[in-house]
Motif scaffolding. Structure first.
Motif, short mmCIF file in Angstrom:
data_model
loop_
_atom_site.label_atom_id
_atom_site.label_comp_id
_atom_site.label_asym_id
_atom_site.label_seq_id
_atom_site.Cartn_x
_atom_site.Cartn_y
_atom_site.Cartn_z
N ARG A 90 21.08 4.33 3.57
CA ARG A 90 21.74 3.89 2.34
C ARG A 90 20.85 4.19 1.16
N ASP A 91 20.43 3.21 0.39
CA ASP A 91 19.58 3.47 -0.78
C ASP A 91 18.10 3.22 -0.48
N MET A 92 17.74 3.13 0.79
CA MET A 92 16.35 2.86 1.17
C MET A 92 15.73 4.10 1.82
N GLU A 93 14.43 4.22 1.69
CA GLU A 93 13.71 5.33 2.30
C GLU A 93 12.57 4.84 3.17
N ILE A 94 12.37 5.52 4.29
CA ILE A 94 11.23 5.28 5.16
C ILE A 94 10.43 6.58 5.20
N PRO A 95 9.24 6.63 4.57
CA PRO A 95 8.43 7.85 4.63
C PRO A 95 8.00 8.13 6.07
N LEU A 96 8.17 9.37 6.49
CA LEU A 96 7.93 9.79 7.86
C LEU A 96 7.04 11.02 7.83
N MET A 97 6.00 11.04 8.66
CA MET A 97 5.17 12.23 8.79
C MET A 97 5.25 12.71 10.23
N LEU A 98 5.59 13.97 10.40
CA LEU A 98 5.66 14.59 11.71
C LEU A 98 4.57 15.64 11.78
N THR A 99 3.83 15.63 12.88
CA THR A 99 2.74 16.59 13.06
C THR A 99 2.96 17.35 14.36
N LEU A 100 3.00 18.67 14.26
CA LEU A 100 3.13 19.53 15.43
C LEU A 100 1.72 19.97 15.82
N ASN A 101 1.25 19.48 16.95
CA ASN A 101 -0.12 19.73 17.39
C ASN A 101 -0.20 21.02 18.21
N PRO A 102 -1.33 21.75 18.14
CA PRO A 102 -1.49 23.00 18.88
C PRO A 102 -1.33 22.83 20.40
N GLU A 103 -1.64 21.64 20.91
CA GLU A 103 -1.51 21.42 22.37
C GLU A 103 -0.07 21.05 22.76
N ASN A 104 0.89 21.37 21.87
CA ASN A 104 2.32 21.15 22.12
C ASN A 104 2.67 19.68 22.29
N THR A 105 2.12 18.85 21.44
CA THR A 105 2.54 17.46 21.33
C THR A 105 3.00 17.23 19.89
N VAL A 106 3.75 16.17 19.70
CA VAL A 106 4.26 15.81 18.39
C VAL A 106 3.78 14.41 18.06
N GLN A 162 6.72 17.27 25.16
CA GLN A 162 8.11 17.67 25.37
C GLN A 162 8.74 16.88 26.52
N GLY A 163 9.93 16.34 26.27
CA GLY A 163 10.68 15.63 27.29
C GLY A 163 10.28 14.18 27.50
N GLU A 164 9.28 13.70 26.80
CA GLU A 164 8.78 12.33 26.97
C GLU A 164 9.42 11.39 25.95
N TRP A 165 10.02 10.30 26.43
CA TRP A 165 10.59 9.27 25.54
C TRP A 165 9.49 8.32 25.10
N SER A 166 9.54 7.90 23.86
CA SER A 166 8.65 6.83 23.41
C SER A 166 9.22 5.50 23.90
N ASN A 167 8.42 4.46 23.83
CA ASN A 167 8.95 3.11 23.97
C ASN A 167 9.76 2.82 22.71
N TYR A 168 10.49 1.70 22.70
CA TYR A 168 11.13 1.29 21.46
C TYR A 168 10.04 0.89 20.49
N VAL A 169 10.12 1.40 19.27
CA VAL A 169 9.14 1.08 18.24
C VAL A 169 9.88 0.53 17.02
N PRO A 170 9.22 -0.34 16.26
CA PRO A 170 9.90 -1.00 15.14
C PRO A 170 9.97 -0.14 13.88
N ILE A 171 10.96 -0.42 13.08
CA ILE A 171 11.10 0.10 11.71
C ILE A 171 11.48 -1.08 10.84
N LYS A 172 10.80 -1.24 9.72
CA LYS A 172 11.16 -2.30 8.78
C LYS A 172 11.59 -1.67 7.47
N TYR A 173 12.78 -2.02 7.01
CA TYR A 173 13.33 -1.45 5.79
C TYR A 173 12.92 -2.27 4.58
N PRO A 174 12.90 -1.64 3.40
CA PRO A 174 12.49 -2.34 2.19
C PRO A 174 13.26 -3.63 1.91
#
Length: 142
Positions: free
Chosen positions: A63-79, A92-104
């Motif tokens: 909606r009218d809120m933003e969550i700044p996100l940084m994505l890093t592509l590592n040389p060893e093929n991880t994100v 690749q192919g690995e799920w994270s656990n559930y992680v929190p997001i807090k909106y403004p």
């Protein structure tokens, strides 16, 4: 149906199908970030990105809120996915656990991430964000 989640003495419960998300608009649903044109998700559910020196900055819009996100592509093929006080590194192919997001506005959600394709040398990258779910630990949840 398992909503709201029950309080458990020695653990926690994650609600299954039918658990309330944050809404039905495209920004609340599953989302794909990608670098190659091969992905076929609906346009409202995907974003083509590019990396500069292995990093990409983006602001997820809810909606009218933003969550700044940084994505890093590592040389060893991880994100590495970083936002707020959360940092997750996945292969690749690995799920994270559930992680929190807090909106403004104070609303809290949980989300899972999964890199579908990671090839740093070829610049071929695809990251899947599962739909945003209401955080079961916030006030109002059982």
């Amino acid at each position: 149906m398992s909503w709201p989640p029950e309080r458990l003495k020695n653990g926690f419960m994650m609600s299954g199908k039918g658990a309330p998300g944050l809404g039905d608009s495209p920004e609340h649903k599953s989302f794909v970030y990608f670098t190659q044109a091969r992905h076929r998700a609906a346009s409202a559910m995907k974003l083509r990105i590019s990396f500069a020196d292995g990093k990409m900055f983006h602001a997820d819009q809810i909606r009218d809120m933003e969550i700044p996100l940084m994505l890093t592509l590592n040389p060893e093929n991880t994100v590495a996915i970083s936002y707020q006080n959360v940092k997750v590194t996945l292969k690749q192919g690995e799920w994270s656990n559930y992680v929190p997001i807090k909106y403004p506005n104070g609303r809290r959600a949980i989300v899972k991430w999964k890199p579908e394709r990671v090839n740093a040398a070829a610049g071929d990258w695809q990251l899947y964000r599962y739909r945003l779910l209401q955080d079961p630990t916030c006030a109002g949840a059982a």
